[in-house]
Design an enzyme around this catalytic site. Structure first.
Site, PDB file in Angstrom:
ATOM      1  N   CYS A   1      -5.634   6.521   7.612  1.00 34.64           N
ATOM      2  CA  CYS A   1      -5.147   5.270   6.727  1.00 34.64           C
ATOM      3  C   CYS A   1      -3.961   4.733   7.762  1.00 34.64           C
ATOM      4  CB  CYS A   1      -4.358   5.822   5.786  1.00 34.64           C
ATOM      5  SG  CYS A   1      -3.565   4.489   4.573  1.00 34.64           S
ATOM      6  N   GLY A   2      -4.364   3.273   8.071  1.00 31.23           N
ATOM      7  CA  GLY A   2      -3.432   2.601   8.795  1.00 31.23           C
ATOM      8  C   GLY A   2      -2.183   2.444   8.292  1.00 31.23           C
ATOM      9  N   ASN A   3      -1.886   2.002   7.044  1.00 30.45           N
ATOM     10  CA  ASN A   3      -0.682   1.643   6.662  1.00 30.45           C
ATOM     11  C   ASN A   3       0.098   2.912   6.457  1.00 30.45           C
ATOM     12  OD1 ASN A   3      -0.534  -1.162   6.173  1.00 30.45           O
ATOM     13  ND2 ASN A   3      -2.126  -0.793   4.575  1.00 30.45           N
TER      14      ASN A   3
ATOM     15  N   CYS B   1      -4.520  -2.695   3.557  1.00 31.42           N
ATOM     16  CA  CYS B   1      -5.360  -1.877   4.345  1.00 31.42           C
ATOM     17  C   CYS B   1      -5.113  -2.047   5.867  1.00 31.42           C
ATOM     18  CB  CYS B   1      -6.818  -1.858   3.960  1.00 31.42           C
ATOM     19  SG  CYS B   1      -7.957  -0.401   4.512  1.00 31.42           S
ATOM     20  N   GLY B   2      -4.631  -0.958   6.475  1.00 33.07           N
ATOM     21  CA  GLY B   2      -4.267  -1.262   8.101  1.00 33.07           C
ATOM     22  C   GLY B   2      -5.531  -1.183   8.792  1.00 33.07           C
ATOM     23  N   THR B   3      -6.370  -0.006   8.466  1.00 35.33           N
ATOM     24  CA  THR B   3      -7.729   0.274   9.355  1.00 35.33           C
ATOM     25  C   THR B   3      -8.744  -0.915   8.894  1.00 35.33           C
ATOM     26  OG1 THR B   3      -8.646   1.740   7.609  1.00 35.33           O
ATOM     27  CG2 THR B   3      -7.515   2.650   9.528  1.00 35.33           C
ATOM     28  N   GLY B   4      -8.488  -1.479   7.746  1.00 34.07           N
ATOM     29  CA  GLY B   4      -9.518  -2.660   7.192  1.00 34.07           C
ATOM     30  C   GLY B   4      -9.098  -3.845   7.893  1.00 34.07           C
TER      31      GLY B   4
ATOM     32  N   ASN C   1     -12.911   5.601  10.100  1.00 36.56           N
ATOM     33  CA  ASN C   1     -13.390   5.568   8.926  1.00 36.56           C
ATOM     34  C   ASN C   1     -14.217   4.421   8.742  1.00 36.56           C
ATOM     35  OD1 ASN C   1     -11.177   3.746   8.955  1.00 36.56           O
ATOM     36  ND2 ASN C   1     -10.378   4.203   6.930  1.00 36.56           N
TER      37      ASN C   1
ATOM     38  N   ASN D   1      -6.489  10.766  -1.243  1.00 40.41           N
ATOM     39  CA  ASN D   1      -6.522   9.536  -1.677  1.00 40.41           C
ATOM     40  C   ASN D   1      -6.284   9.547  -3.490  1.00 40.41           C
ATOM     41  OD1 ASN D   1      -7.254   7.491   0.019  1.00 40.41           O
ATOM     42  ND2 ASN D   1      -9.290   8.163   0.040  1.00 40.41           N
TER      43      ASN D   1
ATOM     44  N   GLU E   1     -10.767  -0.257  -1.210  1.00 39.06           N
ATOM     45  CA  GLU E   1     -10.722   0.836  -0.433  1.00 39.06           C
ATOM     46  C   GLU E   1     -11.325   2.085  -1.117  1.00 39.06           C
ATOM     47  OE1 GLU E   1      -7.236   2.133   1.567  1.00 39.06           O
ATOM     48  OE2 GLU E   1      -6.060   0.397   1.071  1.00 39.06           O
ATOM     49  N   ARG E   2     -12.165   2.681  -0.066  1.00 37.52           N
ATOM     50  CA  ARG E   2     -12.914   3.855  -0.527  1.00 37.52           C
ATOM     51  C   ARG E   2     -12.003   4.954  -1.095  1.00 37.52           C
ATOM     52  NH1 ARG E   2     -15.318   7.765   4.025  1.00 37.52           N
ATOM     53  NH2 ARG E   2     -13.102   7.507   4.664  1.00 37.52           N
TER      54      ARG E   2
ATOM     55  N   HIS F   1     -16.042   0.855   7.688  1.00 40.02           N
ATOM     56  CA  HIS F   1     -15.661  -0.470   7.169  1.00 40.02           C
ATOM     57  C   HIS F   1     -16.785  -1.349   7.159  1.00 40.02           C
ATOM     58  CE1 HIS F   1     -11.271   0.078   6.904  1.00 40.02           C
ATOM     59  NE2 HIS F   1     -11.444   0.899   7.978  1.00 40.02           N
TER      60      HIS F   1
ATOM     61  N   ASN G   1       1.041  -0.939   0.069  1.00 41.64           N
ATOM     62  CA  ASN G   1      -0.095  -0.044   0.139  1.00 41.64           C
ATOM     63  C   ASN G   1       0.938   1.188  -0.050  1.00 41.64           C
ATOM     64  OD1 ASN G   1      -2.887   1.056   2.332  1.00 41.64           O
ATOM     65  ND2 ASN G   1      -2.484   1.289   0.243  1.00 41.64           N
TER      66      ASN G   1
END
Length: 279
Positions: free
Chosen positions: A75-77, A224-227, A164, A66, A215-216, A166, A13
């Site tokens: 964004c986690g990553n 996707c870290g948050t995912g 965010n 984005n 990802e949105r 999910h 990512n």
């Protein structure tokens, strides 16, 4: 106009990092970010991240555009990459740096570990429909294994916000999912007024799952870290996962923990510098 940048990736990512520490105004516009992220006519990335001055007692502020020009809450990553970027800018050892970073999702705390990994305190997940936000359930209810019609098929989804939105669904085989066809349909489903990220999860063991993500604002990405965090929370809520698990993504693995002590989610994974440049 010339922009100095450094490109990093977290499990594939990838992001363009810009030293924006002198002002809270992004160095480029969303339309310029679209051009920068183009993989044929620009640098190529899933997003542009700006390292800005801190706010409300934090060390720094993170903003991100984005690849489609939209601005996500977090964004986690990306925040792992920003922590590594900050350590590089400061010229520190990158072995024990810890930062309080202001984001649109609240204050996030990444810490660089001695082994080069970055551990991030992602905060507590938000589980009520109004917090996602989604109209699938009444505002003060959790959305757990709730049916939704997408592309002519009924899916059972669990919704989690990590700052965010999910939407997580469990499948038998993530490789069989046609993300190109259905990812955008989930993202733009009317049940999600702010659109949504969508994770497809295959349970290998209670402590090991496979994940693919749409990802949105970015589409198909390698991680996707948050995912990954939201997916572990969904796995616990549905009784499918332990509170600590490895999440395997196309770009690599993340270690995720939903602490039973403080109810916060912790994500550990890599952040690697690829190259620096001037555009």
């Amino acid at each position: 106009m010339a922009i100095e940048f450094t490109k990093y990736h977290g499990l594939g990512n990838d992001f363009i990092l810009v030293d924006n520490r002198s002002t809270l105004t992004p160095a480029i516009t969303p339309s310029q970010a679209i051009k920068f992220c183009d993989r044929h006519f620009g640098i190529g990335a899933d997003g542009v991240i700006f390292a800005m001055p801190g706010q409300n007692g934090t060390d720094y502020t993170m903003r991100i555009f984005n690849s489609d020009g939209s601005e996500p809450e977090m964004c986690g990553n990306g925040i792992r990459c920003m922590a590594a970027f900050l350590a590089d800018l400061e010229g520190t050892s990158r072995q024990s740096d810890k930062y309080l970073i202001h984001t649109l999702a609240g204050t996030i705390t990444p810490q660089l570990m001695p082994d080069g990994q970055v551990k991030v305190d992602m905060g507590e997940p938000r589980l009520l429909a109004r917090e996602i936000p989604t109209t699938l359930c009444p505002p003060d209810q959790k959305v757990v294994e709730h049916p939704i019609e997408v592309n002519g098929k009924t899916w059972e989804v669990t919704c989690v916000s990590m700052g965010n939105p999910h939407c997580i669904t469990f499948v038998e085989d993530v490789a069989a999912i046609n993300l190109e066809e259905i990812g955008s349909r989930f993202e733009h489903h009317p049940a999600f007024p702010q659109r949504t990220n969508t994770e497809f999860i295959q349970i290998v063991r209670r402590d090991y799952v496979k994940m693919r993500v749409w990802e949105r604002g970015a589409g198909i990405t390698l991680a996707c870290g948050t995912g990954a965090c939201a997916s572990l929370v969904a796995g616990v809520l549905t009784g499918k996962c332990d509170r600590i698990a490895t999440v395997e993504l196309p770009g690599g693995e993340l270690e995720i923990e939903w602490s039973n002590i403080d109810q916060r989610v912790y994500m550990t994974g890599p952040a690697e510098r690829i190259f620096t440049g001037r555009l």
